[in-house]
Write a protein that holds these residues in place. Structure first.
Motif, PDB file in Angstrom:
ATOM      1  N   UNK A 164       0.840  -1.200   0.000  1.00  0.00           N
ATOM      2  CA  UNK A 164       0.000   0.000   0.000  1.00  0.00           C
ATOM      3  C   UNK A 164       0.874   1.248   0.000  1.00  0.00           C
ATOM      4  N   UNK A 165       0.257   2.409   0.243  1.00  0.00           N
ATOM      5  CA  UNK A 165       1.035   3.636   0.216  1.00  0.00           C
ATOM      6  C   UNK A 165       0.293   4.829   0.778  1.00  0.00           C
ATOM      7  N   UNK A 178       5.477  18.527   0.150  1.00  0.00           N
ATOM      8  CA  UNK A 178       6.773  18.847  -0.454  1.00  0.00           C
ATOM      9  C   UNK A 178       7.198  17.731  -1.404  1.00  0.00           C
ATOM     10  N   UNK A 179       6.979  16.491  -0.965  1.00  0.00           N
ATOM     11  CA  UNK A 179       7.339  15.349  -1.809  1.00  0.00           C
ATOM     12  C   UNK A 179       6.536  15.369  -3.102  1.00  0.00           C
ATOM     13  N   UNK A 180       5.253  15.632  -2.991  1.00  0.00           N
ATOM     14  CA  UNK A 180       4.373  15.665  -4.159  1.00  0.00           C
ATOM     15  C   UNK A 180       4.807  16.746  -5.143  1.00  0.00           C
ATOM     16  N   UNK A 181       5.164  17.925  -4.633  1.00  0.00           N
ATOM     17  CA  UNK A 181       5.607  19.024  -5.503  1.00  0.00           C
ATOM     18  C   UNK A 181       6.929  18.683  -6.186  1.00  0.00           C
ATOM     19  N   UNK A 182       7.816  17.996  -5.446  1.00  0.00           N
ATOM     20  CA  UNK A 182       9.103  17.597  -6.017  1.00  0.00           C
ATOM     21  C   UNK A 182       8.897  16.629  -7.189  1.00  0.00           C
ATOM     22  N   UNK A 183       8.043  15.619  -6.999  1.00  0.00           N
ATOM     23  CA  UNK A 183       7.766  14.624  -8.046  1.00  0.00           C
ATOM     24  C   UNK A 183       7.084  15.285  -9.235  1.00  0.00           C
ATOM     25  N   UNK A 184       6.175  16.221  -8.949  1.00  0.00           N
ATOM     26  CA  UNK A 184       5.464  16.917 -10.032  1.00  0.00           C
ATOM     27  C   UNK A 184       6.415  17.776 -10.859  1.00  0.00           C
ATOM     28  N   UNK A 185       7.364  18.455 -10.186  1.00  0.00           N
ATOM     29  CA  UNK A 185       8.334  19.267 -10.906  1.00  0.00           C
ATOM     30  C   UNK A 185       9.274  18.406 -11.741  1.00  0.00           C
ATOM     31  N   UNK A 186       9.598  17.214 -11.238  1.00  0.00           N
ATOM     32  CA  UNK A 186      10.551  16.353 -11.928  1.00  0.00           C
ATOM     33  C   UNK A 186       9.917  15.596 -13.082  1.00  0.00           C
ATOM     34  N   UNK A 245      12.339   6.044  -5.653  1.00  0.00           N
ATOM     35  CA  UNK A 245      12.975   7.344  -5.493  1.00  0.00           C
ATOM     36  C   UNK A 245      12.692   7.848  -4.079  1.00  0.00           C
ATOM     37  N   UNK A 246      13.543   7.482  -3.101  1.00  0.00           N
ATOM     38  CA  UNK A 246      13.316   7.896  -1.711  1.00  0.00           C
ATOM     39  C   UNK A 246      13.326   9.416  -1.564  1.00  0.00           C
ATOM     40  N   UNK A 247      12.561   9.890  -0.605  1.00  0.00           N
ATOM     41  CA  UNK A 247      12.488  11.326  -0.347  1.00  0.00           C
ATOM     42  C   UNK A 247      12.719  11.565   1.131  1.00  0.00           C
ATOM     43  N   UNK A 248      13.606  12.502   1.456  1.00  0.00           N
ATOM     44  CA  UNK A 248      13.950  12.775   2.855  1.00  0.00           C
ATOM     45  C   UNK A 248      13.636  14.221   3.197  1.00  0.00           C
ATOM     46  N   UNK A 249      13.315  14.452   4.473  1.00  0.00           N
ATOM     47  CA  UNK A 249      13.087  15.803   4.978  1.00  0.00           C
ATOM     48  C   UNK A 249      13.949  16.008   6.211  1.00  0.00           C
ATOM     49  N   UNK A 250      14.294  17.259   6.465  1.00  0.00           N
ATOM     50  CA  UNK A 250      15.093  17.592   7.639  1.00  0.00           C
ATOM     51  C   UNK A 250      14.151  17.893   8.795  1.00  0.00           C
ATOM     52  N   UNK A 251      14.274  17.125   9.881  1.00  0.00           N
ATOM     53  CA  UNK A 251      13.442  17.323  11.062  1.00  0.00           C
ATOM     54  C   UNK A 251      14.297  17.756  12.241  1.00  0.00           C
ATOM     55  N   UNK A 252      13.675  18.001  13.346  1.00  0.00           N
ATOM     56  CA  UNK A 252      14.377  18.389  14.563  1.00  0.00           C
ATOM     57  C   UNK A 252      15.368  17.320  14.999  1.00  0.00           C
ATOM     58  N   UNK A 253      15.039  16.060  14.669  1.00  0.00           N
ATOM     59  CA  UNK A 253      15.890  14.939  15.066  1.00  0.00           C
ATOM     60  C   UNK A 253      16.852  14.502  13.964  1.00  0.00           C
ATOM     61  N   UNK A 254      16.899  15.258  12.864  1.00  0.00           N
ATOM     62  CA  UNK A 254      17.812  14.926  11.780  1.00  0.00           C
ATOM     63  C   UNK A 254      17.071  14.562  10.499  1.00  0.00           C
ATOM     64  N   UNK A 255      17.791  13.967   9.562  1.00  0.00           N
ATOM     65  CA  UNK A 255      17.202  13.569   8.280  1.00  0.00           C
ATOM     66  C   UNK A 255      16.255  12.394   8.476  1.00  0.00           C
ATOM     67  N   UNK A 258      10.663   9.660   4.233  1.00  0.00           N
ATOM     68  CA  UNK A 258       9.215   9.464   4.311  1.00  0.00           C
ATOM     69  C   UNK A 258       8.789   8.619   3.111  1.00  0.00           C
ATOM     70  N   UNK A 259       8.319   7.405   3.354  1.00  0.00           N
ATOM     71  CA  UNK A 259       7.975   6.498   2.254  1.00  0.00           C
ATOM     72  C   UNK A 259       6.621   6.807   1.636  1.00  0.00           C
ATOM     73  N   UNK A 260       6.544   6.634   0.330  1.00  0.00           N
ATOM     74  CA  UNK A 260       5.255   6.737  -0.348  1.00  0.00           C
ATOM     75  C   UNK A 260       4.594   5.367  -0.402  1.00  0.00           C
ATOM     76  N   UNK A 261       5.322   4.372  -0.911  1.00  0.00           N
ATOM     77  CA  UNK A 261       4.761   3.017  -1.003  1.00  0.00           C
ATOM     78  C   UNK A 261       5.579   2.063  -0.140  1.00  0.00           C
ATOM     79  N   UNK A 262       4.944   1.001   0.325  1.00  0.00           N
ATOM     80  CA  UNK A 262       5.599   0.086   1.249  1.00  0.00           C
ATOM     81  C   UNK A 262       4.928  -1.289   1.208  1.00  0.00           C
TER      82      UNK A 262
END
Length: 388
Positions: A164-165, A178-186, A245-255, A258-262
């Motif tokens: 699922x995802x 942010x992930x969605x916008x990145x994929x849409x731009x690419x 195509x993994x996507x990462x975000x910077x959080x308070x605890x580090x990189x 965030x998975x889309x499908x799994x």
């Protein structure tokens, strides 16, 4: 962003919930033709993630009784039937089931298709070895009850496989937006298989709007699924990201990735034999032999190539060295006590098997493991076998 008043909040809104359910069924009925085309394309595509799960994590040495929840146009059901298993598939869309039956006929497999609600499937409890679900939990009105029902379908020691995802989480979660916008731009808007096979020109925004009513579509998954299953008494749960195509975000605890499908594989507690426990399995019957033969005939030829690649002690030394980090051929030759030419030759073979990749670093080429976690799992499995 979805308006708050579209979300089902109380049991008194049963009529509204039923309306959403009817709209969902109507949407998938209208999408059935294009979805079937996409399903056929996915069935022809390798690697097939469900087939890989069955080969690598479940095993092929017996015939399983399988229930496919929300079969759609039959992808999971046909995959399991082609592996030689006995499959029953349930869906609440008549049009989808019509295409699923046609796809199964074309694939040359015998599957029992049933029209019904996957939240409360019309099947016998404790009757199945495996329950599989592909891309259905996200658009259920009551996914928790569905999980409860699916667990009850399983025999002791049975296995739940969920693919699922977080398909519409960008409506609720800024990181996924942010992930969605990145994929849409690419890649552009709606540049995916299901958009390309939408032959009936169905308005795809309908399901996005309806997603505001689906509880699982508003949660970060698979973390949410794990919490639900733990609450239902499932303790053996395995998760794998399926993102190409993994996507990462910077959080308070580090990189943080965030998975889309799994994929999620859960074993139901058992005191009796389990498909995971080879030592407790019974002897194979004559019926099992047919399933084993079909499974072996569909085995990915890449397995043999990888095993041959790792059969050489010099190449294993290189792999072990690269577990520490990126290295040049000169560094690898030094730590493995072999010539630069031999190290270069072995790296070429490792790259051809996709175990090792490379990148330029100034004037030098640095080598690294393509999938460090996968290689680590292989090494840990070898160590575990040697300890027994």
């Amino acid at each position: 962003m979805c308006p708050d008043d579209t979300i089902e909040k109380t049991s008194s809104e049963t009529k509204t919930a039923m309306t959403v359910q009817e709209q969902t069924i109507e949407y998938w009925n209208s999408r059935s033709k294009g979805y079937s085309i996409a399903t056929r394309a996915e069935l022809e595509h390798e690697p097939n993630v469900l087939k890989t799960i069955m080969h690598n994590q479940i095993g092929v040495n017996r015939k399983f009784r399988v229930a496919d929840m929300g079969t759609g146009a039959g992808w999971a059901a046909i995959t399991m039937a082609k592996l030689g298993h006995d499959v029953i598939a349930v869906d609440n869309s008549e049009n989808m089931l019509e295409h699923a039956r046609a796809n199964a006929l074309d694939a040359g497999v015998d599957i029992e298709f049933i029209l019904g609600d996957v939240t409360d499937p019309p099947l016998e409890r404790n009757d199945f070895d495996i329950v599989v679900s592909k891309n259905i939990v996200w658009n259920l009105m009551d996914p928790t009850t569905a999980y409860y029902s699916w667990i009850n379908l399983l025999k002791p020691g049975g296995i739940l496989i969920v693919i699922d995802g977080n398909w519409y989480l960008d409506e609720f979660d800024d990181d996924f937006k942010k992930r969605s916008k990145f994929i849409e731009m690419k890649y552009g808007t709606d540049n995916n298989l299901h958009a390309h096979t939408n032959v009936d020109k169905v308005d795809l925004s309908i399901i996005r709007k309806l997603s505001c009513n689906y509880p699982a579509s508003m949660e970060r998954r698979p973390t949410w699924d794990v919490g639900i299953l733990l609450g239902l008494g499932v303790t053996d749960i395995r998760i794998q990201s399926l993102d190409r195509e993994p996507f990462s975000v910077l959080t308070r605890d580090g990189i943080m990735k965030i998975p889309l499908s799994f994929s999620l594989i859960a074993r139901i507690p058992s005191q009796s034999s389990s498909p995971y426990d080879d030592a407790t399995r019974s002897a194979c019957s004559e019926d099992d032999l047919e399933a084993i033969t079909k499974s072996l005939s569909s085995m990915n030829p890449g397995y043999e190539r990888i095993m041959k690649t790792l059969s050489d002690p010099n190449r294993i030394s290189i792999v072990l060295a690269l577990m520490s980090g990126k290295m040049s051929v000169r560094q690898l030759a030094s730590v493995t006590n072999e010539s630069v030419s031999l190290a270069s030759h072995n790296l070429k073979i490792l790259r051809e098997s996709k175990i090792v990749s490379s990148e330029r670093d100034g004037k030098e080429i640095r080598y690294f493991l393509t999938d460090r976690i996968a290689v680590s799992n292989i090494l840990e499995t070898c160590a575990s076998i040697l300890m027994n």
